[in-house]
Design a protein around this motif. Sequence first.
Motif, PDB file in Angstrom:
ATOM      1  N   GLY A  62      23.177  49.161   5.172  1.00  0.00           N
ATOM      2  CA  GLY A  62      24.399  48.677   5.796  1.00  0.00           C
ATOM      3  C   GLY A  62      24.158  47.741   6.959  1.00  0.00           C
ATOM      4  O   GLY A  62      25.062  47.520   7.773  1.00  0.00           O
ATOM      5  N   TRP A  63      22.956  47.147   7.016  1.00  0.00           N
ATOM      6  CA  TRP A  63      22.629  46.362   8.209  1.00  0.00           C
ATOM      7  C   TRP A  63      23.491  45.108   8.331  1.00  0.00           C
ATOM      8  O   TRP A  63      23.706  44.607   9.432  1.00  0.00           O
ATOM      9  CB  TRP A  63      21.144  45.998   8.231  1.00  0.00           C
ATOM     10  CG  TRP A  63      20.757  44.834   7.377  1.00  0.00           C
ATOM     11  CD1 TRP A  63      20.567  44.832   6.038  1.00  0.00           C
ATOM     12  CD2 TRP A  63      20.489  43.507   7.826  1.00  0.00           C
ATOM     13  NE1 TRP A  63      20.201  43.585   5.601  1.00  0.00           N
ATOM     14  CE2 TRP A  63      20.139  42.741   6.689  1.00  0.00           C
ATOM     15  CE3 TRP A  63      20.497  42.876   9.066  1.00  0.00           C
ATOM     16  CZ2 TRP A  63      19.818  41.397   6.762  1.00  0.00           C
ATOM     17  CZ3 TRP A  63      20.166  41.529   9.139  1.00  0.00           C
ATOM     18  CH2 TRP A  63      19.832  40.808   7.997  1.00  0.00           C
ATOM     19  N   MET A  64      23.994  44.625   7.214  1.00  0.00           N
ATOM     20  CA  MET A  64      24.828  43.427   7.293  1.00  0.00           C
ATOM     21  C   MET A  64      26.218  43.729   7.840  1.00  0.00           C
ATOM     22  O   MET A  64      26.921  42.829   8.278  1.00  0.00           O
ATOM     23  CB  MET A  64      24.900  42.762   5.925  1.00  0.00           C
ATOM     24  CG  MET A  64      23.607  42.031   5.579  1.00  0.00           C
ATOM     25  SD  MET A  64      23.573  41.363   3.911  1.00  0.00           S
ATOM     26  CE  MET A  64      23.234  42.826   2.958  1.00  0.00           C
ATOM     27  N   GLU A  65      26.586  45.027   7.822  1.00  0.00           N
ATOM     28  CA  GLU A  65      27.860  45.425   8.427  1.00  0.00           C
ATOM     29  C   GLU A  65      27.657  45.994   9.830  1.00  0.00           C
ATOM     30  O   GLU A  65      28.482  45.789  10.715  1.00  0.00           O
ATOM     31  CB  GLU A  65      28.557  46.477   7.547  1.00  0.00           C
ATOM     32  CG  GLU A  65      29.099  45.945   6.235  1.00  0.00           C
ATOM     33  CD  GLU A  65      28.006  45.695   5.210  1.00  0.00           C
ATOM     34  OE1 GLU A  65      27.069  46.519   5.126  1.00  0.00           O
ATOM     35  OE2 GLU A  65      28.069  44.655   4.514  1.00  0.00           O
ATOM     36  N   GLN A  66      26.550  46.733  10.035  1.00  0.00           N
ATOM     37  CA  GLN A  66      26.283  47.360  11.330  1.00  0.00           C
ATOM     38  C   GLN A  66      25.014  46.775  11.937  1.00  0.00           C
ATOM     39  O   GLN A  66      24.073  47.473  12.254  1.00  0.00           O
ATOM     40  CB  GLN A  66      26.111  48.873  11.163  1.00  0.00           C
ATOM     41  CG  GLN A  66      27.351  49.598  10.724  1.00  0.00           C
ATOM     42  CD  GLN A  66      27.158  51.102  10.835  1.00  0.00           C
ATOM     43  OE1 GLN A  66      27.092  51.656  11.917  1.00  0.00           O
ATOM     44  NE2 GLN A  66      27.049  51.748   9.694  1.00  0.00           N
ATOM     45  N   GLY A  67      24.965  45.480  12.113  1.00  0.00           N
ATOM     46  CA  GLY A  67      23.778  44.864  12.667  1.00  0.00           C
ATOM     47  C   GLY A  67      23.869  43.350  12.618  1.00  0.00           C
ATOM     48  O   GLY A  67      24.951  42.774  12.612  1.00  0.00           O
ATOM     49  N   ARG A  68      22.701  42.728  12.604  1.00  0.00           N
ATOM     50  CA  ARG A  68      22.528  41.279  12.519  1.00  0.00           C
ATOM     51  C   ARG A  68      22.639  40.578  13.865  1.00  0.00           C
ATOM     52  O   ARG A  68      22.392  39.387  13.959  1.00  0.00           O
ATOM     53  CB  ARG A  68      23.510  40.634  11.522  1.00  0.00           C
ATOM     54  CG  ARG A  68      23.388  41.136  10.108  1.00  0.00           C
ATOM     55  CD  ARG A  68      24.246  40.321   9.147  1.00  0.00           C
ATOM     56  NE  ARG A  68      25.663  40.542   9.349  1.00  0.00           N
ATOM     57  CZ  ARG A  68      26.524  39.576   9.659  1.00  0.00           C
ATOM     58  NH1 ARG A  68      26.121  38.323   9.823  1.00  0.00           N
ATOM     59  NH2 ARG A  68      27.808  39.856   9.817  1.00  0.00           N
ATOM     60  N   GLU A  69      23.029  41.278  14.951  1.00  0.00           N
ATOM     61  CA  GLU A  69      23.064  40.631  16.264  1.00  0.00           C
ATOM     62  C   GLU A  69      21.642  40.255  16.678  1.00  0.00           C
ATOM     63  O   GLU A  69      20.707  41.036  16.485  1.00  0.00           O
ATOM     64  CB  GLU A  69      23.674  41.580  17.305  1.00  0.00           C
ATOM     65  CG  GLU A  69      25.137  41.914  17.079  1.00  0.00           C
ATOM     66  CD  GLU A  69      25.356  43.092  16.162  1.00  0.00           C
ATOM     67  OE1 GLU A  69      26.515  43.515  15.998  1.00  0.00           O
ATOM     68  OE2 GLU A  69      24.358  43.602  15.591  1.00  0.00           O
ATOM     69  N   TYR A  70      21.480  39.083  17.273  1.00  0.00           N
ATOM     70  CA  TYR A  70      20.129  38.636  17.580  1.00  0.00           C
ATOM     71  C   TYR A  70      20.085  37.841  18.880  1.00  0.00           C
ATOM     72  O   TYR A  70      21.078  37.291  19.358  1.00  0.00           O
ATOM     73  CB  TYR A  70      19.560  37.785  16.436  1.00  0.00           C
ATOM     74  CG  TYR A  70      20.147  36.396  16.351  1.00  0.00           C
ATOM     75  CD1 TYR A  70      19.552  35.317  17.011  1.00  0.00           C
ATOM     76  CD2 TYR A  70      21.302  36.148  15.619  1.00  0.00           C
ATOM     77  CE1 TYR A  70      20.093  34.040  16.951  1.00  0.00           C
ATOM     78  CE2 TYR A  70      21.850  34.881  15.549  1.00  0.00           C
ATOM     79  CZ  TYR A  70      21.250  33.834  16.213  1.00  0.00           C
ATOM     80  OH  TYR A  70      21.793  32.581  16.162  1.00  0.00           O
ATOM     81  N   ASN A  71      18.861  37.792  19.426  1.00  0.00           N
ATOM     82  CA  ASN A  71      18.533  36.938  20.571  1.00  0.00           C
ATOM     83  C   ASN A  71      17.222  36.238  20.249  1.00  0.00           C
ATOM     84  O   ASN A  71      16.262  36.888  19.811  1.00  0.00           O
ATOM     85  CB  ASN A  71      18.400  37.783  21.842  1.00  0.00           C
ATOM     86  CG  ASN A  71      18.511  36.958  23.106  1.00  0.00           C
ATOM     87  OD1 ASN A  71      18.635  35.735  23.067  1.00  0.00           O
ATOM     88  ND2 ASN A  71      18.460  37.633  24.240  1.00  0.00           N
ATOM     89  N   LEU A  72      17.163  34.946  20.424  1.00  0.00           N
ATOM     90  CA  LEU A  72      15.967  34.168  20.120  1.00  0.00           C
ATOM     91  C   LEU A  72      15.056  34.145  21.342  1.00  0.00           C
ATOM     92  O   LEU A  72      15.496  33.855  22.454  1.00  0.00           O
ATOM     93  CB  LEU A  72      16.361  32.746  19.722  1.00  0.00           C
ATOM     94  CG  LEU A  72      15.406  31.990  18.797  1.00  0.00           C
ATOM     95  CD1 LEU A  72      15.225  32.732  17.494  1.00  0.00           C
ATOM     96  CD2 LEU A  72      15.941  30.588  18.543  1.00  0.00           C
ATOM     97  N   LEU A  73      13.766  34.474  21.135  1.00  0.00           N
ATOM     98  CA  LEU A  73      12.806  34.601  22.224  1.00  0.00           C
ATOM     99  C   LEU A  73      11.681  33.583  22.095  1.00  0.00           C
ATOM    100  O   LEU A  73      11.356  33.119  21.000  1.00  0.00           O
ATOM    101  CB  LEU A  73      12.196  36.010  22.228  1.00  0.00           C
ATOM    102  CG  LEU A  73      13.152  37.197  22.210  1.00  0.00           C
ATOM    103  CD1 LEU A  73      12.374  38.503  22.131  1.00  0.00           C
ATOM    104  CD2 LEU A  73      14.059  37.187  23.418  1.00  0.00           C
TER     105      LEU A  73
END
Length: 663
Positions: free
Chosen positions: A243-254
């Motif tokens: 379910g990561w596409m519903e409960q996730g995917r937030e990102y920060n580029l480092l």
Amino acid sequence: MKDHLTETEKSANAAGRVLYIAPSLSTDRRGKPGDGSKEHPFHTPEEARCAIRAMENLPEGGVTVYFRAGEYNLGETFTLTPEDSGEADKPIVWAAYPGEEACLVSKERITGWRRLTEDEKAAPLYGMSGEAKNAVWVAEIPVGRRFHALYENGVKLPNSRMTGSENWQADWLKVRATPDDFGPEGLRGTFDPGVLDMLDGWEDAEVRMLTAIWWNVNAVLKGIDSGENAAYIRSGLTVFYPGWMEQGREYNLLNTPKYLTRGEWCVDSARGRVYYWPENGGDPNDSVIFAPKLRELVRFQGDEEKDGWKRQVRHVTLRGLRFLYSDRVPEDELDPGWLTRNGESPDGMIYLQGVDSCSIEDCVIGYSGAQGIVIDHYAQNCSITGCEIAHTSSGGVYITGYGPGAVDVNRHHMIARCHIHHAGEDYMHSCAVQFFASGMNTIEYNYFHDLPYAAVSIIGMIWTHMRGGIDAIDTQNTFGGKQTMYNPRWNEIDRDAVKDYLAALPYQHSGDTVIQYNICDNYMQTLRDGGALYAWCSGRDKIWRHNCGYRVFSDDWGVRAIHIDDWEGFNDIEENLFHASGATDNSQTNGTRGGRGDGRRTDLDVWDDTLGDNVWQRNVITSGTLPDGYLALRRTIRETAGGWLSVLPGADAEVEDDREANA
């Protein structure tokens, strides 16, 4: 006759043979090699190790090796093997000389900082802003050198980030991908338009990304194609949940020049450069700037399964030493034998694998690139007492046996009077103490605080995955790999007999553990779906009692004080007292999930897949008035522990409840 020895010298008179080590810059050898005496000490731990190996027999009382005051910058991991073992009455102790501060580090200083030339400023430099070009300094490093932390005068500097906000729910963008985008090169993710512009050819970017509200990765980003707004996300962590596409995917580029701002740095390993924009505009040549070099400072390495587990590292102690600064391995280079189900780096600053009756006492472990301490695979009768562990990229203490199967050889450990705080700086699922396939342990009189996730976590394997085999495991890494989700020993599991979660319990090896008299403050600071005390699919007969803690809730969704999660039974949960200030729903959101009291449903949230005789008695979790006896319990734990080692920044963090208890 008058005793001329000082108190320090008296306390340093260890039983048995005594050897000494001193940093090479702090003593005068007068051209003579060290012999390990106080007058002519060795200068590296390897020299002392060789001297002990050369002994025909260990002396009565064993051997104590004293590190005199100073800094020991290790060029390679200091490794102890079975031939470096002591005996029950002849232990080998590696210790700081009483009253002195001996620090083992892994540092490589970076010098020769200069401003960018006019030609360099005129070049694109992977999207670096004009303001950054006028303020940044650059230093040359060996081509191929990649590190994940940089320090100025001992203070950790922030890596360049697309956003400086840690609020992933509100401020981070979301990657787009489908199940068809996983492949041998990694997960091909699509980013928002403009995010990757000017970064084509940049090979050192990482993406810190949520794969669920309780997990994140720090994946390597390769093959950036700004025209397609796409890149390959590469991580060996098996935490890409269905379910990561519903409960996730937030990102920060480092770690990119494009997003470099004041106070930050980034490294370009392909061209051998480091860029740094000093916060105060000063000259970095006037500071001591260094990067960690080693991933592990110390390793105890036994023979594991070879020869039937007969040869392990035994009766060795680390005492009173400080261990600082280590790096982490990139996620596309993780050891394929590591367990990776927890969304954490499984490596550690101090790594014990194949050990028996070893201990780490009164040590400071800080700024680890991964876990503070790992106790892995074969490990029995080990103790971690009186230590402070803080500012780790991953967790504090990570204890993992072999995966589910017939081999049950990780057990009988003690973690007591430790102070673990500010963990999980990169891997947000990290816990102060975490167990997998390890049982019969005791965790007591510790102080855990300022944690992104749980304080104590015990986890295992879903029984349906165990029964169904590798294809039934529904969580993977970006390359499609599933094995390291649990590292099960498939040939030892009678899968046909695993008809329910009860039949899976003998393969979990994580029961019979006591978690008692611990203070857990400001847990669950970053992620959701967890609690201060957490269990999931683990072994039976665990006792959670007389623990307490405090947390201010600004957002209490998915956070509980005690979280007995899926397929958990036979937990005895008694007399735990938590003050969750500001919680809106004490009985469910901040209480316990999966609790039953005396065989009856309680007012707590009970999930259908949480089974067995979980006993819930005399636990109180409040959001307003303090639970009766709560302040007295905090006071008792502190007094019994005798206080905690508190050296590293943030160790003096104090909550309002402590001020009331001390009053």
